[in-house]
Write an enzyme that holds these catalytic residues in place. Structure first.
Site, PDB file in Angstrom:
ATOM      1  N   HIS A  89       0.856  -1.186   0.000  1.00 30.95           N
ATOM      2  CA  HIS A  89       0.000   0.000   0.000  1.00 30.95           C
ATOM      3  C   HIS A  89       0.888   1.230   0.000  1.00 30.95           C
ATOM      4  O   HIS A  89       1.973   1.207   0.578  1.00 30.95           O
ATOM      5  CB  HIS A  89      -0.915  -0.005   1.236  1.00 30.95           C
ATOM      6  N   GLU A 138      -4.116   2.202  -7.419  1.00 26.79           N
ATOM      7  CA  GLU A 138      -4.537   3.223  -6.466  1.00 26.79           C
ATOM      8  C   GLU A 138      -3.553   4.401  -6.513  1.00 26.79           C
ATOM      9  O   GLU A 138      -2.463   4.317  -5.945  1.00 26.79           O
ATOM     10  CB  GLU A 138      -4.587   2.602  -5.055  1.00 26.79           C
ATOM     11  N   GLY A 176     -10.281   7.601  -3.141  1.00 25.70           N
ATOM     12  CA  GLY A 176     -11.365   8.582  -3.215  1.00 25.70           C
ATOM     13  C   GLY A 176     -12.711   8.006  -3.610  1.00 25.70           C
ATOM     14  O   GLY A 176     -13.657   8.763  -3.895  1.00 25.70           O
ATOM     15  N   SER A 198     -11.803   6.148   3.740  1.00 21.72           N
ATOM     16  CA  SER A 198     -12.362   7.326   4.413  1.00 21.72           C
ATOM     17  C   SER A 198     -13.865   7.522   4.197  1.00 21.72           C
ATOM     18  O   SER A 198     -14.570   7.903   5.142  1.00 21.72           O
ATOM     19  CB  SER A 198     -11.601   8.587   3.981  1.00 21.72           C
TER      20      SER A 198
HETATM   21  O1  G3P Z   1      -6.822   0.994   0.493  1.00 22.54           O
HETATM   22  C1  G3P Z   1      -7.796   1.887   0.067  1.00 22.54           C
HETATM   23  C2  G3P Z   1      -7.521   3.247   0.545  1.00 22.54           C
HETATM   24  O2  G3P Z   1      -6.162   3.638   0.471  1.00 22.54           O
HETATM   25  C3  G3P Z   1      -8.395   4.254  -0.113  1.00 22.54           C
HETATM   26  O3  G3P Z   1      -8.546   5.276   0.780  1.00 22.54           O
HETATM   27  O4  G3P Z   1      -9.749   7.078   1.872  1.00 22.54           O
HETATM   28  O5  G3P Z   1      -9.316   7.193  -0.571  1.00 22.54           O
HETATM   29  O6  G3P Z   1     -10.967   5.555   0.300  1.00 22.54           O
HETATM   30  P1  G3P Z   1      -9.728   6.332   0.574  1.00 22.54           P
END
Ligand code: G3P
Length: 218
Positions: A89, A138, A176, A198
């Site tokens: 990650h 990601e 996001g 989040s």
């Molecule tokens: O592993 C998923 C995460 O890094 C995504 O974070 O807060 O953008 O949904 P977020």
């Protein structure tokens, strides 16, 4: 499918992690969508004892039993009931490719499933050779933000899907993700699911937020 990354959010720690898992289980049952909580190691055993969901952790290390202060021992993660692990990650990057390979191989050896994150198409090309159970695209700059990867980078998702498909590895999209439209777009571009943190964990109404995401699969 949806991976919910608990990270080290206070709302997803300790007793709050247990409540969150119970909400996730309810939503998984009512939506019939596979949802995997990816929890903190300290909460793993207790969470496994209260849920029927498949539970993953956020990392392991490559070490075996012995003198390895502070490392996360894969064998004991399995004994505690985890079924898989995130690796690489962007908030816990393994920048040495050979080390990443060693960790993926270690996970395979103890029968832990793996999801390897990639921040770019170049990284995806490289990491597909590790043959993890899932690859994830990601982009780190969009994590936790208001602009989703699905809304802003559909073409890159489509390219990521081609790379993953060629390797025969399912693709998960994250960064996001905050609406059923984001989920729908990710699937339309060739992903099989999303990784979310989040939007669900920081929500005033995590149940509603997660339920809404599951509707993107219909
Ligand atoms: O592993 C998923 C995460 O890094 C995504 O974070 O807060 O953008 O949904 P977020």
């Amino acid at each position: 499918m949806i991976f919910i990354n608990f990270k080290t959010y206070q709302e997803a720690s300790g007793l709050k992690a247990l409540s969150l898992v119970s909400i996730i289980e309810d939503v998984a049952i009512s939506s019939q969508i596979k949802i995997i909580p990816v929890v903190q190691i300290i909460d793993l055993k207790e969470i496994v004892s209260v849920t029927k969901l498949e539970v993953w952790v956020q990392k392991i290390d490559s070490v075996s039993y012995g003198a390895n202060t502070g490392s996360v021992l894969a064998e004991e993660i399995v004994n505690a009931g985890a079924r898989g692990t995130f690796l690489n990650h962007s908030e816990n990057k393994i920048s040495d490719f050979n080390l990443l390979k060693t960790v993926v191989d270690k996970a395979k050896k103890v029968n832990l499933k793996t999801l390897v994150f990639c921040s770019s198409l170049e990284e995806l090309e490289k990491n597909k050779t590790l043959n993890p159970d899932f690859l994830s695209y990601e982009p780190p700059e969009l994590i936790g933000g208001d602009i989703s990867v699905a809304a802003s980078q559909p073409d890159i998702i489509a390219k990521a899907a081609v790379i993953s498909k060629e390797a025969g590895i399912p693709l998960i999209i994250g960064a996001g993700i905050a609406s059923q439209e984001d989920v729908r777009k990710s699937l339309e571009m060739g992903a099989v699911g999303v990784a979310v943190a989040s939007h669900v964990i920081k929500s005033q109404n995590p149940r509603g937020a997660l339920m809404n995401l599951t509707e993107g699969f219909n």
